[in-house]
Design a protein around this motif. Structure first.
Motif, PDB file in Angstrom:
ATOM      1  N   ALA B 154       0.818  -1.211   0.000  1.00  0.00           N
ATOM      2  CA  ALA B 154       0.000   0.000   0.000  1.00  0.00           C
ATOM      3  C   ALA B 154       0.853   1.264   0.000  1.00  0.00           C
ATOM      4  O   ALA B 154       0.369   2.339  -0.346  1.00  0.00           O
ATOM      5  CB  ALA B 154      -0.923   0.007   1.213  1.00  0.00           C
ATOM      6  N   PHE B 155       2.114   1.157   0.415  1.00  0.00           N
ATOM      7  CA  PHE B 155       2.975   2.340   0.484  1.00  0.00           C
ATOM      8  C   PHE B 155       4.049   2.325  -0.594  1.00  0.00           C
ATOM      9  O   PHE B 155       4.905   3.193  -0.645  1.00  0.00           O
ATOM     10  CB  PHE B 155       3.683   2.411   1.842  1.00  0.00           C
ATOM     11  CG  PHE B 155       2.763   2.330   3.005  1.00  0.00           C
ATOM     12  CD1 PHE B 155       1.445   2.739   2.899  1.00  0.00           C
ATOM     13  CD2 PHE B 155       3.210   1.854   4.235  1.00  0.00           C
ATOM     14  CE1 PHE B 155       0.588   2.662   3.984  1.00  0.00           C
ATOM     15  CE2 PHE B 155       2.361   1.779   5.309  1.00  0.00           C
ATOM     16  CZ  PHE B 155       1.054   2.176   5.185  1.00  0.00           C
ATOM     17  N   HIS B 156       4.018   1.330  -1.413  1.00  0.00           N
ATOM     18  CA  HIS B 156       5.171   1.069  -2.258  1.00  0.00           C
ATOM     19  C   HIS B 156       4.765   0.832  -3.701  1.00  0.00           C
ATOM     20  O   HIS B 156       5.593   0.843  -4.596  1.00  0.00           O
ATOM     21  CB  HIS B 156       5.888  -0.185  -1.723  1.00  0.00           C
ATOM     22  CG  HIS B 156       7.272  -0.328  -2.205  1.00  0.00           C
ATOM     23  ND1 HIS B 156       7.672  -1.393  -2.959  1.00  0.00           N
ATOM     24  CD2 HIS B 156       8.354   0.464  -2.082  1.00  0.00           C
ATOM     25  CE1 HIS B 156       8.957  -1.256  -3.259  1.00  0.00           C
ATOM     26  NE2 HIS B 156       9.386  -0.135  -2.745  1.00  0.00           N
ATOM     27  N   GLY B 157       3.466   0.644  -3.922  1.00  0.00           N
ATOM     28  CA  GLY B 157       3.030   0.110  -5.199  1.00  0.00           C
ATOM     29  C   GLY B 157       2.869   1.156  -6.286  1.00  0.00           C
ATOM     30  O   GLY B 157       2.742   0.833  -7.450  1.00  0.00           O
ATOM     31  N   HIS B 158       2.829   2.428  -5.911  1.00  0.00           N
ATOM     32  CA  HIS B 158       2.656   3.507  -6.871  1.00  0.00           C
ATOM     33  C   HIS B 158       1.313   3.431  -7.597  1.00  0.00           C
ATOM     34  O   HIS B 158       1.019   4.249  -8.442  1.00  0.00           O
ATOM     35  CB  HIS B 158       3.820   3.554  -7.877  1.00  0.00           C
ATOM     36  CG  HIS B 158       5.113   3.903  -7.229  1.00  0.00           C
ATOM     37  ND1 HIS B 158       5.518   5.201  -7.044  1.00  0.00           N
ATOM     38  CD2 HIS B 158       6.077   3.145  -6.658  1.00  0.00           C
ATOM     39  CE1 HIS B 158       6.686   5.214  -6.438  1.00  0.00           C
ATOM     40  NE2 HIS B 158       7.046   3.988  -6.176  1.00  0.00           N
ATOM     41  N   ARG B 159       0.511   2.431  -7.268  1.00  0.00           N
ATOM     42  CA  ARG B 159      -0.839   2.327  -7.817  1.00  0.00           C
ATOM     43  C   ARG B 159      -1.775   2.879  -6.746  1.00  0.00           C
ATOM     44  O   ARG B 159      -1.735   2.417  -5.601  1.00  0.00           O
ATOM     45  CB  ARG B 159      -1.154   0.852  -8.085  1.00  0.00           C
ATOM     46  CG  ARG B 159      -2.517   0.574  -8.591  1.00  0.00           C
ATOM     47  CD  ARG B 159      -2.671   0.690 -10.094  1.00  0.00           C
ATOM     48  NE  ARG B 159      -1.767  -0.179 -10.818  1.00  0.00           N
ATOM     49  CZ  ARG B 159      -0.987   0.248 -11.828  1.00  0.00           C
ATOM     50  NH1 ARG B 159      -0.995   1.501 -12.200  1.00  0.00           N
ATOM     51  NH2 ARG B 159      -0.191  -0.597 -12.451  1.00  0.00           N
ATOM     52  N   VAL B 163      -5.148   6.354  -1.278  1.00  0.00           N
ATOM     53  CA  VAL B 163      -5.757   7.646  -1.600  1.00  0.00           C
ATOM     54  C   VAL B 163      -7.215   7.506  -2.006  1.00  0.00           C
ATOM     55  O   VAL B 163      -8.011   8.426  -1.767  1.00  0.00           O
ATOM     56  CB  VAL B 163      -5.010   8.392  -2.725  1.00  0.00           C
ATOM     57  CG1 VAL B 163      -3.892   9.207  -2.144  1.00  0.00           C
ATOM     58  CG2 VAL B 163      -4.516   7.451  -3.780  1.00  0.00           C
ATOM     59  N   LEU B 207       0.729   6.963  -8.901  1.00  0.00           N
ATOM     60  CA  LEU B 207       0.942   8.111  -8.035  1.00  0.00           C
ATOM     61  C   LEU B 207       2.130   8.899  -8.559  1.00  0.00           C
ATOM     62  O   LEU B 207       3.088   8.305  -9.059  1.00  0.00           O
ATOM     63  CB  LEU B 207       1.240   7.641  -6.602  1.00  0.00           C
ATOM     64  CG  LEU B 207       0.047   7.057  -5.862  1.00  0.00           C
ATOM     65  CD1 LEU B 207       0.504   6.432  -4.560  1.00  0.00           C
ATOM     66  CD2 LEU B 207      -0.961   8.154  -5.572  1.00  0.00           C
ATOM     67  N   PRO B 208       2.071  10.227  -8.470  1.00  0.00           N
ATOM     68  CA  PRO B 208       3.228  11.005  -8.907  1.00  0.00           C
ATOM     69  C   PRO B 208       4.463  10.533  -8.153  1.00  0.00           C
ATOM     70  O   PRO B 208       4.474  10.475  -6.920  1.00  0.00           O
ATOM     71  CB  PRO B 208       2.860  12.438  -8.534  1.00  0.00           C
ATOM     72  CG  PRO B 208       1.759  12.320  -7.537  1.00  0.00           C
ATOM     73  CD  PRO B 208       1.034  11.053  -7.872  1.00  0.00           C
ATOM     74  N   TRP B 210       8.023  10.508  -6.449  1.00  0.00           N
ATOM     75  CA  TRP B 210       8.928  11.477  -5.835  1.00  0.00           C
ATOM     76  C   TRP B 210      10.342  10.971  -6.031  1.00  0.00           C
ATOM     77  O   TRP B 210      10.730   9.986  -5.437  1.00  0.00           O
ATOM     78  CB  TRP B 210       8.610  11.660  -4.355  1.00  0.00           C
ATOM     79  CG  TRP B 210       9.534  12.651  -3.697  1.00  0.00           C
ATOM     80  CD1 TRP B 210      10.068  13.763  -4.251  1.00  0.00           C
ATOM     81  CD2 TRP B 210      10.009  12.611  -2.352  1.00  0.00           C
ATOM     82  NE1 TRP B 210      10.840  14.428  -3.347  1.00  0.00           N
ATOM     83  CE2 TRP B 210      10.826  13.742  -2.163  1.00  0.00           C
ATOM     84  CE3 TRP B 210       9.820  11.744  -1.283  1.00  0.00           C
ATOM     85  CZ2 TRP B 210      11.464  14.008  -0.953  1.00  0.00           C
ATOM     86  CZ3 TRP B 210      10.443  12.017  -0.076  1.00  0.00           C
ATOM     87  CH2 TRP B 210      11.258  13.140   0.078  1.00  0.00           C
ATOM     88  N   PRO B 212      13.571  12.157  -5.196  1.00  0.00           N
ATOM     89  CA  PRO B 212      14.223  13.251  -4.461  1.00  0.00           C
ATOM     90  C   PRO B 212      15.699  13.395  -4.876  1.00  0.00           C
ATOM     91  O   PRO B 212      16.294  12.478  -5.376  1.00  0.00           O
ATOM     92  CB  PRO B 212      14.107  12.844  -3.010  1.00  0.00           C
ATOM     93  CG  PRO B 212      13.961  11.376  -3.019  1.00  0.00           C
ATOM     94  CD  PRO B 212      13.394  10.970  -4.344  1.00  0.00           C
TER      95      PRO B 212
END
Lengths: 212, 212, 212
Positions: B154-159, B163, B207-208, B210, B212
């Motif tokens: 859920a925090f890593h999938g970029h899908r 949200v 997901l956009p 990042w 960095p």
């Protein structure tokens, strides 16, 4: 209290303390393998020894925690961690792990009985009570493995561990429902859990593998 | 109750049960990929199905847990895990994962609505209510991934996943504040969450990133 | 309130807010290193900033959580995460990490004092109060590392961190027991914790290694 009862209480206390020590030692050894620092070794020792019971109390909304009522257990585990760091060496690890199998199995049974008992006191259904017993016995080790960044041995080892507590819990629930005296249910739960666990270790039982 | 209401209740129950089954199956598949043993498969199935709602109830201090009130759900998930181990094979995994996307997205919306609703009932502020909705929908999967020793999908999938529940939660809060009837808010929350999720899957939204 | 007290309150608030921001930033940076997506970055920021205090409140059975009473902190951390994703680049990471050492050490002391204080208010024994202080200060980072799938830096870094909060907590307990005024105990706890932490960083102190 008559003499038998005092004897029983003393025996129970001995099992509980040695099991807590066994759990803490298992945590210390795992932490050492992962090269944690001195603080990490103590924290993992605490988590392994008290994690399962604390999670049960959180879920059942019971306060104060048992380690708040018996603060001397905190000091004891802290002392044990320090002693282990002073005297335990790599070459002792395997021996220690074998030595703590006995109190560990007894403790698994005792903690399963305690967890199941507490849930039954709150009038929870049988399966919930058994789950609480399993959580009490097993989740200390699970938290240890999560913090040590590995898949919990209890779910990965293929050696029956959790199922022993599960079986013992059901024995406790059954005896509770036929209103057997508390010490009978306790003894039966510890006997079944530890007995199954020893059988599994002795006969090299493995959980049926799922090869999907 | 009139006929429409009974229909609505039944529909809701169907969505809830199929979503719980979808979550449990997602856990079972992940556990199998990590080669957990039979016990681990069941535990991860339970964690995925019930973890999010349990964490929400812990945080909101609600007792009894929903799986204590509906013990048949525990038995159902246990049965599902056993059935999965009996009949699910590696070659079915991808198919199953595609098939559970529908109940999973509906369940994400429903669980987001339930969590948000419970928090609003306790007079908590909007953002806290939305967070509780997100936790209900998402943290089962997070716990699954933590136990399986990987970064939560859920925090890593970029899908987009979390949200969608976040957006649906705000819809629920908004409709609650204008005193819309409960079923409207529920339908809108499920519709927005599941709709966004399907759009994301269908149009390959990411997901956009990042960088960095 | 007289002028000194207002000054004191303002100072405390500044330390608390900047420490929360420092914790959140540490989470954001770790999440970026693990290449989490935008949602993951925010979640890990939240976990790091609020995880320790939330776990303490869960264990002490305190409701509402501090972030429910001060919802603006949730918005603030959310805004900080978005800002970080907009402006923080890889080449800033090391600089940021050095810059947040000051508010981080102050915050560790402040959170240790807050946690210890809350437990003492509930008449818990000294060691339990100190543990609650340590958990408040340290477990946000532990949760961050668990979700990021690595062994918690607090247990692995060999650089004193947790022990500083432990020492500061005992200072607080001692001053509480001799009935010193609250602000003295608070200042002493923050001073000892942050002072030890800075000494450790400045003098390159390491925890005694256990090479078993």
């Amino acid at each position: 209290m008559d003499k038998v009862q005092i004897w029983g209480e003393t025996l129970r206390l001995i099992v509980e303390l040695s099991a807590t020590a066994a759990f803490a030692l298992a945590g210390v050894i795992e932490a050492a393998r992962k090269r944690l620092d001195a603080v990490g070794v103590c924290v993992v020792g605490f988590l392994t020894a008290f994690g399962g019971g604390t999670l049960r109390d959180l879920l059942l909304d019971q306060r104060p925690f048992f380690w708040v009522q018996h603060v001397e257990m905190l000091w004891g585990v802290l002392g044990l961690c320090v002693l282990a760091m002073a005297f335990l060496r790599h070459r002792h690890f395997e021996l220690t792990e074998r030595a703590i199998q006995v109190p560990d199995a007894l403790g698994l049974g005792l903690f399963a009985a305690t967890g199941t008992h507490q849930a039954l006191l709150l009038d929870l259904p049988g399966i919930v009570a058994v789950l609480m017993g399993v959580i009490t016995g097993v989740f200390g080790g699970v938290l240890r493995d999560v913090v040590c960044n590995q898949i919990p041995a209890a779910f990965h080892g293929h050696r029956p561990y959790t199922v022993c507590a599960f079986a013992g819990g059901w024995v406790y629930v059954g005896l509770w429902q036929v209103a057997a005296p508390g010490w009978v249910a306790l003894l039966a739960c510890v006997g079944v859990t530890a007995g199954l666990r020893w059988l599994a270790l002795w006969r090299d039982w493995e959980l049926p593998a799922w090869k999907p």
